[in-house]
Design a protein around this motif. Structure first.
Motif: not given
Ligand SMILES: Nc1ncnc2c1ncn2[C@@H]1O[C@H](COP(=O)(O)OP(=O)(O)OP(=O)(O)O)[C@@H](O)[C@H]1O
Ligand SMILES: [Mg+2]
Lengths: 249, 268
Positions: A137-138, A155-160
């Motif tokens: 993600m980084r 768009d919900e970048p850290f949801a997972a």
């Protein structure tokens, strides 16, 4: 609003080819340098609105107008990291520059600096599959930032990710935003995250309309102290209520 | 999994099939001798080996002829298959218009087209006819796999390329082709084997000394009841097929080793 306008949306709607009306009657102004979050129930059209703003979709009604005419340089971060699995971290981050005709040689210093800033200097030649979800993600965020975009769509970048990693990345993001002054449009389904990060929270409802536009109080830089503060909880409660008020039948 | 058990598993992977093969050959040898089977019905493995050695000159020359046709057809199939798939990926209209014809080419039995191709190309040009026939057989898997691969690009990555204003060429070379590579390679693995089959079938149909490949050696040896030689030619043919498969697996491993799930053993 104290910040000068960057994007003006008037009466925007989107009906997909299958007939799904994902958005309707969206009126919205985004200021230059603002951090705006977008929350709403699943399927209400958050991603659609984001893609519309990024120019990845065209509206079926209404208009979008950017200050200065065309959409400025933009970065986009998806819910999953969306890296090219065949390319190492360096090449993935290089992508936006490469597409603009800047060679790896010319971009090397810039890419390495951007990677170091997010603690990935050592991983420049690792393949994506060898990284953890948080590291991937980084990389994705670094790729979005390396062009020094005027506006950043997320768009919900850290949801997972797990709670701790997410908080760490939220803090990193805020720090970078403070330094660089981009405009950030951030989709999330976490009210906590929205309140923590933003200057403004937009709430959407199932009919694909904007339900509320709530300013968030609390100065920057923010940190753990803000997360623990009464002010934070009050505002989370307020936003949650606004969200529930409409989404519960 | 510990080092020793994984390396012994690898060893077993080689040793086990080898052992089965040796046992089989031993049983075969023994059965032929014990039953006193005549050579023109079933020669013993030792006799086949002998035939391979005594006929080495003509057999290896023929293997080379067949291999040449196979490789040429395979390369042609790869270039044309991937090329056509790229063309299809650039234009839905072209794809819709031409794909059915590729399917027709694929479903028509090559044995049925062979005489026609031979007549068109001329019997003095048999190698070209063989090449065309083997190409027809090998072409389709590469085409259909490449089309699938070029289409299976991650939507978000495609959007990202669009966001950054990538040209068609940049999207093709930077995104679609790399994403399609695993599919193209598995198409190539199928086509490599098919090119050999195509070459052999075409030789059979062309027949009558016009070609000098392995298939012709088999017909010739059959006509003269030189069954050990026939088996020797068969063995060579199988070895060719295995070599092609291994070479392509190696290529696949070399190209995908660093990133693709199919090529990487995850530690577990
Ligand atoms: N490409 C598409 N074609 C047709 N319909 C679509 C498409 N993308 C989204 N939709 C529909 O539009 C509506 C809004 O979708 P969207 O993805 O914008 O929701 P969302 O708010 O982002 O949801 P989530 O929180 O689950 O990500 C949904 O009903 C969805 O089924
Ligand atoms: Mg969404």
């Amino acid at each position: 609003m104290t910040k000068a306008g960057l994007l003006q949306i008037e009466g925007a709607g989107k009906t997909y080819r299958g007939g799904t009306q994902a958005l309707s009657g969206i009126d919205l102004e985004i200021g230059r340098g603002e951090f705006v979050s977008l929350v709403g129930p699943s399927g209400c059209g958050k991603s659609t609105l984001l893609r519309l703003m990024a120019g990845l979709l065209s509206p079926s009604a209404g208009t979008l107008s950017w200050a200065g005419g065309a959409r400025p340089e933009a970065g986009f971060v998806f819910q999953d990291a969306t890296l090219m699995p065949w390319a190492d971290v360096f090449s993935n981050v290089h992508l936006p520059l490469k597409l603009k005709g800047i060679s790896a040689e010319d971009a090397r210093a810039r890419i390495m600096a951007a990677l170091s800033r997010v603690g990935l200097g050592e991983a420049a030649h690792a393949m994506p599959r060898a990284l953890s979800g948080g590291m991937r993600m980084r990389v994705s965020i670094t790729r979005a930032l390396v062009m020094e975009p005027t506006v950043l769509f997320m768009d919900e970048p850290f949801a997972a990710l797990d709670e701790l990693t997410r908080e760490k990345l939220d803090d990193d993001l805020l720090t970078l935003w403070n330094e660089q002054g981009w405009t950030v449009i951030f989709v999330t389904h976490s009210v906590y995250e929205a309140v923590y990060l933003s200057e403004r929270v937009l709430i959407m409802n199932e009919t694909g309309r904007l339900e509320a536009d709530m300013p968030i109080e609390g100065g920057f830089p923010r940190g753990q102290a803000f997360r623990d503060s009464q002010l934070f909880f009050e505002q989370v409660k307020k936003v949650s209520a606004a969200l529930r008020g409409r989404s519960a039948p | 999994m510990s080092f020793s058990s994984s390396s012994s598993a690898r060893l077993l992977g080689w040793a086990l099939p080898l052992l089965v093969g040796l046992l089989f050959l031993g049983a075969w040898e023994w059965a032929v001798r014990a039953q006193g089977l005549p050579e023109f019905i079933l020669p013993a493995p030792s006799r086949i080996g002998e035939a391979l050695v005594t006929n080495a000159g003509s057999l290896f020359l023929s293997a080379w002829v067949t291999l040449k046709v196979t490789l040429a057809a395979f390369l042609l199939a790869t270039v044309s298959g991937v090329g056509l798939a790229v063309l299809f990926s650039q234009s839905r209209v072209v794809e819709t218009a031409f794909f059915p014809y590729a399917v027709i080419l694929q479903v028509t039995p090559v044995v049925a087209i062979a005489p026609l191709i031979l007549i068109w190309v001329g019997l003095d040009n048999v190698e070209l006819a063989l090449l065309i026939l083997a190409w027809i057989v090998a072409f389709f898997p590469i085409l259909s796999n490449s089309v699938l691969g070029l289409r299976s690009v991650d939507h978000n990555l495609r959007d990202l390329f669009r966001l950054y204003g990538a040209s068609r060429w940049q999207t093709l070379t930077g995104l679609q082709l790399p994403a399609a590579l695993p599919h193209i390679l598995s198409g190539m693995k199928v086509s490599g084997g098919l090119a050999l089959i195509g070459a052999v079938v075409a030789e059979f149909v062309a027949g009558s000394g016009a070609s000098t490949g392995l298939a012709w050696r088999i017909i010739e040896a059959g006509n003269r009841l030189q069954i050990p030689k026939m088996f020797a030619a068969l063995v060579l043919l199988s070895l060719l097929g295995i070599a092609i498969f291994f070479a392509l697996s190696l290529l696949e491993y070399a190209l995908l080793r660093r990133w693709h799930e199919s090529a990487v053993k995850r530690e577990s």
